[in-house]
Every structure is written in C-alpha cells, then in structure tokens.
Enzyme design. Structure first.
Site, PDB file in Angstrom:
ATOM      1  N   THR B 208      39.963  48.366  36.766  1.00 43.63           N
ATOM      2  CA  THR B 208      39.873  47.839  38.545  1.00 43.63           C
ATOM      3  C   THR B 208      40.698  46.454  38.595  1.00 43.63           C
ATOM      4  O   THR B 208      40.315  45.984  39.862  1.00 43.63           O
ATOM      5  CB  THR B 208      38.124  47.904  38.267  1.00 43.63           C
ATOM      6  N   GLY B 341      47.157  39.874  23.612  1.00 42.65           N
ATOM      7  CA  GLY B 341      46.555  40.828  23.083  1.00 42.65           C
ATOM      8  C   GLY B 341      45.238  41.541  23.329  1.00 42.65           C
ATOM      9  O   GLY B 341      45.399  41.252  24.364  1.00 42.65           O
ATOM     10  N   TYR B 547      34.038  34.933  49.330  1.00 33.40           N
ATOM     11  CA  TYR B 547      35.144  35.797  49.478  1.00 33.40           C
ATOM     12  C   TYR B 547      35.653  36.882  50.673  1.00 33.40           C
ATOM     13  O   TYR B 547      34.521  36.776  51.672  1.00 33.40           O
ATOM     14  CB  TYR B 547      34.085  37.114  48.832  1.00 33.40           C
TER      15      TYR B 547
END
Lengths: 644, 627
Positions: B208, B341, B547
C-alpha cells in the site's frame, strides 16, 4: 525595447461636467479583498496591542528596562494612538468635494491609465495590496486616495511622516482620510518598531485596506528617484515570508506633473534656504498657488508585482520555521539583499512608467545651452531629442498632429516664469528681478533657483539616458576602444554615481549591455567582439549624452576639490554642506563650474559616494577624514576628472 | 456568555430530537466499531477468514485499489453505486455523487477513460534470474515464483503514476521473482543466499506504499527478488500479564485485529490502510493509526522488533518497557523503509477491547473555528480516540457519499438538520466544516469525555451534528481509495499527501498549500479548477497532522501524470516553506528523497548513510528508498 503602454483617461473631464457635491456624496462600494476580515479602526488597535508579537516585545522591553509590563503596555498604547489612522468615509467625501474644486483649478487634466485601474481592481480581490507611488509632491497621496475613491477601489491607509501631524487641523484631517504617522527616526526603539510593524502587518494580513507608502521615503526635491528604503518593504513582505499570507501584490504607481507645485520651493531648499515648517497657516498662504496653471498631471498604475514570484528561488522561507513567528527576527543577509534588489526594481518600474512631457526635453536642451537658443533651433533640437528619447524607451506624451514648434511654444508658455524670451531667443533666466540692488552672490543664487528648477525637469528623463550616457562618458575617458577598458570605466562611473541615480546593485553587466544595445541600435556605436567603436555619425549623440551627466561630474569634482584643497584634516558633518556651498559659490563666481554644484542633494550624494568608496572615512559620528592621497579609488578617479 | 449557553442548550435539544427520532437500541452503540467501516468478512465464520493468498490478484485488483469485487461505478441510470458485499456501503446507491462529481471536476459521464482490463503479459520483460540463487533457495525449501502476474503485482505501490501506468497497460521494471518465506528462519536463509549470490531484495508487505517505495530502481542490474511477507502471518503468543503479543510481521492489519479480538484484545493501531497494510510495513514506515490518541503510533506500540539484515539479526535482549542503552536501536529500524533488512517478528502492546465506542460529529461555522477547537482539545489533552476536522470541500464531498435515504422521514430529518444549521444558526454552507469524533473506553467515561469535548466545541461555535455524520466520515477514509479508481475511469486523477505542522501554522499551511495547488494547476493548463481540500487528522501536544486530497480533470492535457507530479512537487515545496514536515506517516520512499537532506541536515543524512553502509555494504536491500 518600446513597451506597449496603456492609454490615459482624464478624470477631471467628468468633474467639469457634473456636480462635485453629488460626486462627493455618491454611493461608494469598493471591490473588496476576498479574504477580508472585517474590522473597525478601533478594533484594529486592540488586535495590535494584544498580538503575540507586541506582547512578546512588551515583556522583553519591560524585563530589560525594569519598567512594569503595564507601564510598557501603556507606552505601546500611546505610541499606537499617536500613530494610528482613523479612516472615515465622511472625511474622504469632504476631500472628494474640496479636492475636486482644487484640482480643477490647478490642473488642466488629471490623466489615469484605466487599464491599470482594472488590473488593480483584480489584484485587490486576490491578495492584499501595497501601493507604491513615486513621491514628488504633497499632492501625491491626496491624489491617490482621490483616485481610488473615484474608481470605487478600497481606500488606502498611508504611511506618512510625523511632520504632518504637527499641522494642527490638517494633521487630523489627514488621519481621518487614512494617513498614519511614523516618526522619522526610531532606529533603536524596539517598542516603537514593534508597534509600527505589527500595526502595518495586521492591516495587511486582515486585508483591512491597501497599504500605501513611499519607497523613496520622502519627497524627491530633485525629481530624480531616490535610493529606496527597505524597512517598510520588509514589513509588508514578512507576512508572505512567514507564510501568513499566500501572496502580496505590490503596485508601483508613477505620478508625474507637468509643472510641480513645489518647484521653486525645492530649489530654494536645495540651495540652503530652509524649508518652512509644515503649518496650517503656511498652507493657507500657499493659496496663491491655486491661481496658477500647473498643466497636466499623470498617474500610471503599473502591473501588480507578486511578492511570491519576486521571491521565487531567492528567499528560502523555511528559514522562518525554527523560531515562533511572533518573535521579531532581523532579516538575514539573503533577505536583505533580496529586499534591496526588489526595492530598486520597483523604483525602476516607477521610473519607466513616469510620463514625460515635451518640456522635459526642452529643459534638458536649455540647461546644456546656458546662453540660450533661437526658437527655431530649439524646435529642431527638441525634435531630434524626442526621437532619441523614444528610441531609448521614454514614455513621452507628445501631442499628436501638432507641429514641433507649436509644441515647444506651448511648453515655454507654461513654464514662462523660468525663461526669458526675446526676439526669438530663449534663455533660462530670472524673470521677476528684485528691485533692490543685489550682490553678485545673491544674483548667483537667484539664477541658481532657476537652473535647479529647470534641472528638476531634466532629471525626470535622466533614467532614460543614464546608461548610454555612462557609456558615452566611459568611452571618452577610456584609454582605448577595448571593451574591457570601456567596461571598467563604465563600472567605475556607475559606482561613483550609484547614490545619485537608480542603479540596481549587481546589475552592472546588464546595464552595460543595455547601453551598448541602445547605442548600437541608434547607429552610434559598433560593438565588436573586443572593441567598441564610435560610428562616424555618432559624435553628436555621444556629445549630447555625456553633457547630460556633465553637471553631476562637475558637482562631484567640486566636492572632491573642496575635500582635497580646502579642508584641514578633520571636518564635521554639520559644517560640510555650508562649506562646500561657499566653495562652489566662489568657483561659480570665477566662472569655473556650473550652478548645479550648489545643490545640497548632489553634495550629500557625493559625500556618501566617497564614503562608500572609502575615499573618505567617518571618524566618529560627525567628523570625516579625507583620504585623498591614500584612498585606493581616487587615483583612478583623478584621470577622469582631469580629462573633463 | 449567553451565546455559549444558548448554543449548548440548542445542541442538547438537537441531540434529544435526534435521539428520539433514531430510536436506536442502546446496546447497538457498543457494536458500532471502527471495523464496521472497513470490509468485513462474513459474520458466520469469523475465525476461518482466509489470510492473504500468495496469488493476491485472485481477490485483489491488479491495477487499482482493494478487492476485485468492490468498486464504484455509475450504473445505467447514471447513479453511483458501490459493488460487492464487503462494506457497509456495498450494494447501495449514492444518488448525489454524480452531481458532485460532475460539478466539482467538470467531468462528464459520456467521457470515459477506461483501464486496460487485463495484464498484457507480453509487455512484461522476461525475468533476469540468478540460477544459483534459485537452486539454493529450492534446496532451502522456500516458496518462489517467477510468474509474470505475481511479479507485476509486486512492482508497484499505489502512487498515482504507478496505477495510471498499469491502467494504460504500461509495465516498467518488475521484480524478477517473488519469494514467500513462511517464518523468521526462512527470511534468514533468503537474506544469506541473497548476500552469497548478490541478489537485490525488496521486502513487500501489504503493497500500500504511496511513496514509490516499491518501484524497482531502473539502474538495478542484478536480479531483483520481491520478498513477500504475507505468509508470515501468525500471532505467535499473547502475554496477558504484560499485555503484549508476539506477532509475525507479515500479518495484515485487519487479520491482526480480528484474531486479537477473538481473545478479547486489540492493538488499537488502525491506519487508514489497515485492511491491506502489514505490521512489518508499519514498522518500516513509522505508521500512524487513527486512534493514536489512546494507543499511540507504531513507535509507541512496539516493545521488541526482530529484523534480519545482511549483517545478521538485530534485536534487543529483553522486553523491558523502556531502556537507556544509547540511542534506541528500534529507531534505526522504524522508518528504514526496507533499506536495511526485513522485519520478521514484532512484540506489540495489546489492550482489552474497549467496552464502549461512540461516534460523534461537530459542525463549525468555519475552518478557523474548527482548528481553534482542536487546538484547545489538544491543549487540555482530552482528545478522543480520534478527532478529525474536514474542511468545507471535504464536508461537501462527504455529503455526496450519503447513501439513498431509506424513508421519507429520514430525509425530512436531514432537511430539518440542514435548516437548523444554515438558517437558524446562520452557518454559511460554503464555509462550515465538520469534525468527526470517535470515543472509546468504558461507558461512563466515554459519556463524560464526550460531554467535555462537546463543551469545548461549543465555545468555538461548534454544534453537535450526530453520530451518523461521524461514522460516515470514517467510512470515507476506507472507500476513498476506491473512489480514485472511479475518477480515473472518467479523466479525473488525484491523490492524497500529508504533513505535520506546529499548531500556530496549521491554518496558514492549509490555506497556502490549497491555494498553491489551484494556482499551479491553472498555470500548467489544467482546464478545470481542481479539488484541493484538506483535513486535520491527528492532534499532538505541539502540532497536528494535516492530510490533503488533490484531484483534477485532466481532459485536454497531453501528459496528465507529469502535470500531476509537478503540482504535487510544488505543493510539497509549499508545505516545507510553511513549516510543515516532509511526511507525517507516508514515509519518504523515492518520491520525496530529494528533500531528505534539507529535512534532516547533511550530518543527519550522513548518519543514516553510515548505518546503511555498515548494515548492508553490498546494498542487498537495494530499493534505494530514503537515502
């Protein structure tokens, strides 16, 4: 080079046809800023006093001075009371009525570019607006408010010098028509600065009204644009830098007069005859002014300049991220440079949009010919100069379909008080000769008033000729035709004169190229890869151009000579102007220099230039030490001075 | 304060009226959980819900958001509907969406820009396989595939340009193979073999990402192996004494939550992408959840992380709740975006499922008042589990998503509310904005808390506007990504981006960024005014998360994605110039790399680089994010 400029409309035409009273009482519904936070003048004061910024400074000042915060707050409140405007529509209506009457008597026409007004209407709605008119006369801001009222635009609030406030009744009237008053100097006064800057910013942020101030800081007595000040510009830009506003529109406005009301007043001031203190009775005495003809007046509203696009790539706004925004921050070096650059650019826009009348050309020619000219030859030369000026991009208002000689005689008629015309011969001279016997010194001063008055008209067109003239002078004094030599000379002259004329710092290469381009286009020069060569036909143009700057060079030479020959080691600032003046007077009497050397403006500029070039050093606040023989720059200058 | 008391009493009246009219059984409130907004697995057999399959394309779209069976479309009558059965909105008609859509974007249902229906497999470059690596992998018994569909699915996140290209059937560099480790030791083997054979590994969790983090670097010449963690999805243990759970990092949000719920617990970590995003992904991007006010962000939730790096495994030696052992090594891992990693196992805090949940909403006369209220709530540290403030454009957008009203009575009620707010209270419908709230905890406290928040809201002119509006606001966050696909069917492209900013700059930043977007669109030849809207989604002591949604109709543009990217770039510059951060929770990826140095200083970037150099000198984890 020649820009398309807007057409003008005479607003007095309508005034002469319809009732002034009805005009003053008409319905006034200005276009408003879309982000407007409505508030009254009284509310404005409390917003300012309660602002985080001012509260912060009040606490700081209180802890530094030991005074209680209440005391400091009280002081801030008093400062604000002294400063604040209280704009009232009724006062504006009063002015609309009386000024209509006055303008109709003073001016034949008041011409405004309507397209500029339309652009302003647009700009006013989008972002807060700052109006930046040129400043040549007291009329300027009265006229600005008058025009904005006429065109249904929001009335501006105007930063005015404190000296107005001392005029009893008028000060209050101006206050009610939107003027707010600032002290001329408040360098170290933190509290004053905080109140002042917060007051201006609050009005800007809330979109209260367009802010109007004069970049030049004061009226130019010489009609040359003055080196702009950046303090207020910083204040109006900061809300954008700090993200409080998306953008701010700066609108340069060029106001020019065919004949300036203060004409001889300015000349006298420059010659050291002290300026009368602004007073109401003085104003009433000036009523005599009303009976004279001042020709036309022109107001050109330039394209709005967006601060955002000016700052694009030059200001890193994130520099303001790490400090709460209410804590005052000195502008960084970058910002400083940006402000100065922007200020210069704005003044140059003002210059470019300044309407010039034919008289300006005639004045230039008459000054170059102190013994006068025959009318026919004056007409011929004026026509030649007109074409040169147009080729260099001058904004010349030349009447259509009129013979040149007619235009010339019209101009001469309007300015007859500076001239003597006899048997077809025109000469600058004192017209109203005093009855009493005059000493030679007095005669010089009388003539100097005429010359400086006339110079103030020539000065209006200097910006058009400035760069080519610097080049012409550099070519005359350069040792060779080599481009670098010429450029060095050009650059040197540019440096010397950068207090005198509007020369954007850092633009020397551009200016040089512009000068080359203009003269090449005119067929005066050929610019080769490494050489600059004068064309056969170029001589007269070059001669004309260098004599445009000649009075300035002579003036600087006088100051230079004075410093070299006359002074003892230490000279105080106070003594400087009178001393140079009497030195210049002696030289004039001996026939060794021109009248313009008497101008205190030139003398101050020369001293500032020498200081900047480190030819003179400031010892303490009031004493100078002249470094003629050790100064690095002077040896380079000497040959140039010697050559002329 | 006459106005306050009158507005709060008015509010009370409104609440009472609403209460009478809705007649909802009291205990139903308790069942209204956040999970209801997102897709649900059938209620009948919750425990047998299938985890994410290896062939994700079987249930999910290959070129759009979410489940294949769930999508918005305009039916033959021109009405919008949402297909499938998974969401509350599924199967419902949204009568006002069409008008909003056409009105806002100048879009037209006649002008379609459909997507390529299936993957053009011939466009997928043949895999660049590292045979010795594959052989060793086979010997180690790790599942792998180089099926083109599997590879294409893992070559992208959900940035606009990625999805746009897929819809047009353009496929760039994709991983050469996919491997599915099933446990920590599988990952150890894979990493070891990758080092041995010099293979590039790109960890893949939920897919996502919206930062180009999953894009294969063009300059990579080695074989690229996508390491899909989806099969590492077990909860290994739950420790009820310490309230922790040890979980494999491939588990996706909704499965983690559902499985913990079966034991009576939850993590409370609910990012908007929780239906699909994975625990490992949260750790790798420093994710933030909607209910962080109660539960904290991911960095507050993790107790222990195990990560496999080319140097070996990094982990702490105990489960102590806090340590003073030098810089916290977890903070090298959190936000490392797959460059160091693979996170394999995480010990996380868990909480008992809250007894009671209640949605709510408040209408403010304008955005300024709304922000002032949120700031006050943050100052008093009484933020509910979630509090979000939508601006006017988003409020109208939310309205457009109202499903068809079932009864005349309800529509009458809606009309009444609207009348009350706009006419009686004098709110301008073009300025008002709405805050959505979610309270959680034990019943008594929730009700008390609710009152406190509504009282604060009243001081800022806020009017309580009911639970429905609140719940619909949260639903919006789960379906908005589906809506983008609908827009893209009709020449509308858009995306969201976020930032965090100090409180005193919230308003200025919102206004300037929105205006910058509008201006940039105009300057770049976008024919119609864009949708440029924002909401404040999180409150902190010292600032807020903001946002932005930004979308426009791209008809008439030759390279819409390029225009989109330029505008987004300009918007980010504007954010940074206004004191906003580079990212609050989306991360940097490759999309925002250029600003990293400016954001963390040259020394800061050097520190991160030196860690990378030590941990992964061969650049095995070669997705080139972040640095």
């Amino acid at each position: 080079m020649l820009k398309k400029r807007d057409d003008f409309e005479d607003i007095l035409e309508e005034r002469r046809r319809s009732s002034d009273l009805r005009y003053a009482l008409r319905c006034y519904t200005p276009t408003l800023y879309r982000g407007l936070v409505p508030c009254k003048a009284s509310m404005l004061k409390s917003i300012v006093l309660q602002s985080d910024h001012l509260q912060y400074v009040i606490k700081q000042v209180s802890s530094e001075s030991g005074e209680s915060t209440e005391g400091v707050s009280e002081e801030a409140s008093l400062i604000l009371d002294e400063m604040a405007h209280c704009l009232q529509l009724s006062t504006i209506r009063f002015f609309a009525f009386t000024l209509s009457k006055a303008f109709k008597r003073l001016f034949r026409s008041v011409c405004v570019n309507e397209e500029g007004i339309q652009r302003l209407q647009q700009a006013v709605q989008e972002h807060p607006v700052v109006l930046l008119p040129s400043h040549r006369s007291y009329m300027d801001f009265l006229m600005m408010s008058y025009l904005l009222y006429t065109y249904d635009l929001p009335l501006p609030v105007i930063a005015a010098g404190m000296d107005f406030m001392s005029m009893k009744f008028v000060g209050e009237m101006l206050r009610m028509s939107g003027a707010f008053f600032i002290r001329r100097s408040f360098g170290g006064d933190k509290l004053y600065w905080a109140v002042f800057s917060e007051y201006v910013k609050t009005m800007l942020r809330n979109g209260y009204a367009p802010i109007e101030f004069f970049l030049e800081g004061t009226r130019s007595r010489t009609c040359k644009s003055l080196t702009p000040k950046t303090g207020l510009l910083n204040i109006v830009m900061e809300p954008f830098f700090k993200g409080e506003l998306f953008d701010v529109n700066l609108v340069p406005v060029s106001i020019s007069y065919e004949r300036i009301l203060e004409e001889s007043l300015y000349a006298r001031e420059l010659l050291g005859i002290p300026k009368p203190k602004e007073s109401t009775s003085g104003l009433l005495k000036a009523r005599r002014v009303l009976s004279e003809d001042y020709g036309s007046m022109y107001v050109y509203f330039g394209h709005p300049v967006s601060v955002r696009s000016l700052a694009e790539g030059k200001i890193n706004r994130s520099q303001y991220n790490l400090l709460p925004r209410y804590i005052p921050q000195k502008p960084s070096a970058d910002t400083h440079e940006f402000l100065s650059d922007a200020a210069f650019r704005l003044v140059r826009i003002q210059e470019e949009n300044m309407v010039l009348k034919p008289w300006v050309l005639i004045a230039t020619l008459l000054l170059q010919n102190p013994d006068g000219l025959d009318l026919s030859s004056l007409a011929e030369q004026t026509d030649w100069l007109r074409h040169l000026a147009l080729a260099f991009g001058a904004f010349l208002d030349w009447p259509d379909h009129e013979a040149c000689s007619e235009v010339v005689s019209c101009s001469l008629a309007l300015h007859r008080h500076l001239l003597s015309v006899s048997a077809g011969h025109v000469q600058l001279s004192v017209t109203d000769v005093p009855q009493v016997e005059t000493t030679p010194e007095e005669a010089v001063f009388h003539q100097a008033v005429v010359v400086l008055s006339c110079a103030s008209y020539r000065n209006q067109i200097l910006h058009v000729f400035l760069r080519p003239a610097l080049l012409a002078m550099a070519m005359q004094s350069a040792n060779s035709n080599r481009k670098d030599d010429v450029y060095n000379g050009f650059n040197f002259l540019r440096k010397v004169f950068s207090n005198e004329f509007i020369l954007c710092p850092g633009d020397s290469v551009q200016d040089f190229e512009e000068a080359c381009y203009l003269l090449m286009k005119r067929g005066v020069l050929q610019v080769l890869e490494h050489e600059i060569v004068m064309s056969a036909s170029g001589h007269s143009t070059l001669a004309f151009l260098s004599s445009v700057l000649d009075p300035f060079l002579q003036g600087y030479q006088v100051v230079c000579r004075y410093l070299c020959e006359e002074t003892n080691e230490n000279l105080t600032e106070k003594e400087f102007i009178p001393a140079v003046r009497s030195f210049a007077l002696k030289l004039i009497l001996a026939g060794n220099t021109c009248y313009e050397a008497l101008s205190s403006d030139l003398q101050k500029n020369a001293l500032a230039a020498f200081l900047r070039l480190k030819a003179v050093r400031k010892l303490c606040l009031f004493t100078f030490l002249f470094l003629c023989h050790t100064g690095g720059k002077i040896p380079t200058q000497k040959p140039i001075l010697a050559r002329l | 304060m006459a106005s306050n008391s009158s507005s709060s009493s008015a509010q009370q009246r409104l609440r009472i009226i609403a209460g009478h009219l809705q007649k909802r059984p009291e205990d139903e409130h308790a069942s209204v959980a956040a999970q209801e907004c997102k897709a649900e697995t059938p209620r009948s057999n919750p425990s047998s819900a299938a985890p994410v399959p290896k062939r994700r394309q079987e249930i999910m779209k290959w070129n759009g958001w979410g489940y294949s069976d769930s999508r918005f479309l305009f039916n033959k009558k021109g009405q919008a509907e949402f297909t499938g059965k998974r969401y509350r909105l599924s199967g419902l008609i949204l009568p006002s969406l069409k008008d909003w859509f056409e009105g806002t974007f100048g879009a037209n249902l006649q002008h379609k820009s459909p997507a390529t229906p299936t993957v053009n497999l011939s466009a997928v470059a043949p895999p660049n396989l590292n045979e010795p690596f594959i052989e060793d992998l086979k010997a180690a018994g790790v599942a792998a595939s180089h099926d083109p569909e599997d590879r294409v699915f893992r070559a992208h996140g959900h940035c606009l340009h990625e999805i746009f290209a897929l819809r047009e059937g353009r496929i760039g560099r994709v991983p050469d193979m996919v491997v599915w480790p099933s446990c920590h030791s599988d990952v150890e083997k894979i990493v070891e073999l990758a080092c041995k054979h010099n293979v590039c590994l790109i960890p893949y969790g939920g897919g996502t990402s919206v930062s180009s983090a999953l894009e294969c670097p063009h300059e990579e010449t080695r074989s690229i192996v996508s390491l899909d963690t989806s099969q590492m999805n077990r909860i290994l243990w739950i420790d009820e004494k310490n309230l922790t759970a040890h979980v494999e990092a491939g588990i996706i949000g909704q499965d983690l939550e559902r499985q913990l719920n079966e034991h009576g617990y939850c993590t409370g970590h609910e990012p908007d992408s929780m239906e699909f995003s994975s625990l490992g992904g949260w750790v790798a991007t420093r994710a933030s959840g909607m209910k962080k006010n109660i539960y904290g962000n991911i960095e507050d939730l993790v107790v222990h992380i195990k990560m496999v790096t080319p140097r070996g495994v990094i982990e702490k030696s105990c489960l102590g709740p806090r340590m003073s052992t030098g810089p916290d090594i977890h903070h090298f891992i959190l936000g490392s975006e797959g460059t160091l990693g693979v996170v394999t196992e995480v010990t996380m805090k868990i909480r008992p499922i809250p007894e009671y949940q209640k949605y709510g909403s408040v209408v403010f006369p304008n955005f300024q008042q709304g922000v002032a209220c949120l700031r006050e709530v943050a100052r008093q540290r009484c933020a509910p589990a979630s509090i979000r403030l939508m601006d006017n454009e988003q409020f109208q957008f939310g309205h457009a998503l109202k499903p068809q009203v079932s009864s005349i009575f309800m529509s009458f009620l809606d009309g009444l509310k609207k009348f009350y707010i706009t006419k009686f209270k004098g709110f301008d419908p073009h300025h008002l904005c709405v805050a959505t709230l979610l309270f959680e905890g034990d019943r008594g406290k929730v009700l008390q808390h609710e009152k406190q928040v509504y009282d604060i809201a009243a001081k800022f002119g806020g009017l309580a506007a009911g639970e429905d509006n609140g719940q619909r606001g949260y639903m919006l966050t789960f379906v908005i990504a589906y809506l983008r696909d609908l827009g893209m069917d009709y020449y509308v492209i858009g995306e969201s981006f976020e930032t965090s900013v100090p409180w005193d700059r919230v308003l200025d930043l919102c206004r300037n960024v929105k205006e910058r977007i509008v201006r940039e669109c105009k300057e770049r030849g976008v024919q119609f005014p864009p949708l440029s809207t924002c909401r404040v989604t999180q409150t902190y002591d010292a600032g807020a998360c903001v946002y932005f949604y930004f979308a426009f109709n791209y008809r008439g543009l030759s390279d819409p994605v390029h225009v989109y990217e330029q505008v987004e770039h300009a918007a980010r510059e504007e954010i940074l110039a206004n004191g906003g951060s580079l990212s609050h929770h989306h991360g940097v990826g490759k999309l925002r790399k250029e600003w990293m140095k400016e954001s963390v200083s040259g020394v800061g970037l050097g520190m991160l680089k030196s860690v990378k150099e030590y941990v992964d000198p061969q650049n095995i984890f070669g997705n080139r994010n972040l640095l």
